[in-house]
Enzyme design. Structure first.
Site, PDB file in Angstrom:
ATOM      1  N   SER A  27       0.838  -1.197   0.000  1.00  0.00           N
ATOM      2  CA  SER A  27       0.000   0.000   0.000  1.00  0.00           C
ATOM      3  C   SER A  27       0.874   1.248   0.000  1.00  0.00           C
ATOM      4  O   SER A  27       2.011   1.230   0.485  1.00  0.00           O
ATOM      5  CB  SER A  27      -0.888   0.021   1.252  1.00  0.00           C
ATOM      6  OG  SER A  27      -1.536   1.276   1.412  1.00  0.00           O
ATOM      7  N   TYR A  67      -2.096  -0.524  10.420  1.00  0.00           N
ATOM      8  CA  TYR A  67      -2.197  -0.794   8.974  1.00  0.00           C
ATOM      9  C   TYR A  67      -0.909  -0.373   8.266  1.00  0.00           C
ATOM     10  O   TYR A  67      -0.343  -1.131   7.469  1.00  0.00           O
ATOM     11  CB  TYR A  67      -3.395  -0.043   8.396  1.00  0.00           C
ATOM     12  CG  TYR A  67      -3.558  -0.197   6.897  1.00  0.00           C
ATOM     13  CD1 TYR A  67      -4.319  -1.229   6.367  1.00  0.00           C
ATOM     14  CD2 TYR A  67      -2.951   0.697   6.007  1.00  0.00           C
ATOM     15  CE1 TYR A  67      -4.466  -1.377   4.998  1.00  0.00           C
ATOM     16  CE2 TYR A  67      -3.093   0.561   4.643  1.00  0.00           C
ATOM     17  CZ  TYR A  67      -3.852  -0.477   4.141  1.00  0.00           C
ATOM     18  OH  TYR A  67      -3.993  -0.620   2.776  1.00  0.00           O
ATOM     19  N   ALA A  94       2.077   0.063   9.525  1.00  0.00           N
ATOM     20  CA  ALA A  94       3.192  -0.781   9.953  1.00  0.00           C
ATOM     21  C   ALA A  94       3.159  -2.131   9.254  1.00  0.00           C
ATOM     22  O   ALA A  94       4.193  -2.665   8.837  1.00  0.00           O
ATOM     23  CB  ALA A  94       3.150  -0.964  11.471  1.00  0.00           C
ATOM     24  N   LYS A 151       1.714  -2.884   6.297  1.00  0.00           N
ATOM     25  CA  LYS A 151       2.004  -2.759   4.868  1.00  0.00           C
ATOM     26  C   LYS A 151       3.475  -2.446   4.626  1.00  0.00           C
ATOM     27  O   LYS A 151       4.066  -2.910   3.630  1.00  0.00           O
ATOM     28  CB  LYS A 151       1.109  -1.691   4.240  1.00  0.00           C
ATOM     29  CG  LYS A 151      -0.354  -2.103   4.119  1.00  0.00           C
ATOM     30  CD  LYS A 151      -0.532  -3.305   3.209  1.00  0.00           C
ATOM     31  CE  LYS A 151      -2.006  -3.580   2.910  1.00  0.00           C
ATOM     32  NZ  LYS A 151      -2.209  -4.717   1.979  1.00  0.00           N
TER      33      LYS A 151
END
Length: 260
Positions: free
Chosen positions: A143, A168, A170, A172
Site C-alpha cells: 500500500s 495498517y 506498519a 504494509k
C-alpha cells in the site's frame, strides 16, 4: 521471442488470495486474460460465483489466510490438480481498527492487523515454496501507506470513519520489507518476489462519502482516484516473464501520491 509473448501466462497456474474483492477481481481477470489457469483462494464459494458466475473457467479454493494449516491445504489441493503453482498473488488481508485513532487501538487490534496483513503474506510465501518451481513469481500487495504516512487532513470530519491507524501502515511497510528480504532469499531458487503498492483506490461504498472521495482526488497529483483496471498492467508485468530481471522491487501504482 516476440515482445508481447513475454507477458503470456499460457501453461502456467496462478493463485490469487482475495481475488473476489474490489482490487482482486481486476487482477484475477488480468491473469486469466494472459492465459493462466487461475485459482481464486477465498472464504466463500458463494461470493466467488456471485462475482465471476457459475460457468467461469476460473477455479475456487477455500482458504483462511490466518491459519497455516488452511493455507497448506489449499496450496496442496491446487498443486495436486495443476501440478505446480507458478504465480502467487498475495492480495487478501484482514484489518482491525480502521477508523480508530492510533492511540485507541487495543492490543488485539494491533495483533490482528499485523498478522492479517504481514503475517498472512509470510505464511503464504512459506507454504507455497514446496509447490513452486524455478521460474515462479510471487507478487505481494502492499500500500502507499507502507511508504508514506496518511495525509491526515483527508480524514478530518466528516471522514474520520475511514482513518487509517498505525497498525495498517506498519503492516504494509512490513510487506514491502518482506518482499525485499524474500527477493534476495529466493532468487537463488529461481523464484522472483516483488510487490505492488496501490494508492487511493477507495471501494464504491467508501466513495459514497463524497467529501472523502473529493479530498483524496484533490490531494493526488493525477487528480483522480484509482480504478481497479489500473492494476492490471502492473500485476501482469510482475507475474510474467516480462519482469524476469526484476527482483525485490515495489511498484507504486498511485497516480503520483507518493511523489509529494
Amino acid at each position: 521471442m516476440n515482445t508481447l509473448d513475454l507477458f503470456s501466462l499460457k501453461g502456467k497456474t496462478a493463485l490469487i488470495t482475495g481475488g473476489c474483492g474490489h482490487l482482486g477481481r481486476a487482477m484475477t481477470e488480468a491473469l486469466a486474460d494472459a492465459g493462466a489457469l487461475v485459482y481464486v483462494a477465498g472464504t466463500s464459494h458463494e461470493k466467488f460465483e456471485q462475482v465471476f458466475g457459475a460457468d467461469t473457467k476460473l477455479r475456487f479454493v477455500k482458504i483462511n489466510i490466518m491459519d497455516s494449516a488452511s493455507i497448506r491445504e489449499a496450496f496442496t489441493e491446487v498443486a495436486t490438480e495443476a501440478g505446480s503453482i507458478d504465480v502467487l498473488i498475495n492480495n487478501a488481508a484482514q484489518y482491525a481498527g480502521i477508523g480508530k485513532r492510533s492511540e485507541d487501538l487495543t492490543d488485539d487490534d494491533w495483533a490482528r492487523c499485523i498478522d492479517g496483513i504481514a503475517g498472512s503474506v509470510y505464511k503464504c510465501i512459506r507454504e507455497v515454496l514446496p509447490f513452486m518451481k524455478k521460474g515462479g513469481s510471487i507478487v505481494n500487495i502492499a500500500s502507499m501507506y507502507g511508504i508514506v504516512s496518511p495525509y491526515l487532513a483527508v480524514y478530518e470530519p466528516p471522514c474520520e470513519a475511514s482513518l487509517i491507524p498505525v497498525n495498517y501502515s506498519a503492516a504494509k511497510a512490513s510487506v514491502i520489507q518482506t518482499t525485499r528480504y524474500f527477493g534476495t532469499y529466493l532468487i537463488e531458487r529461481g523464484i522472483r518476489v516483488n510487490s505492488i503498492s496501490p494508492g487511493p483506490f477507495p471501494s464504491p461504498k467508501v466513495q459514497e462519502n463524497k467529501v472523502f472521495a473529493d479530498r483524496l482526488r484533490d490531494k493526488n497529483p493525477s487528480h483522480r482516484l484509482g480504478d481497479p483496471e489500473d492494476l492490471k498492467g502492473a500485476v501482469l508485468f510482475l507475474a510474467s516473464d516480462a519482469s524476469r530481471y526484476v527482483v525485490g522491487q515495489n511498484i507504486q501504482v498511485d497516480g503520483g501520491w507518493t511523489i509529494w
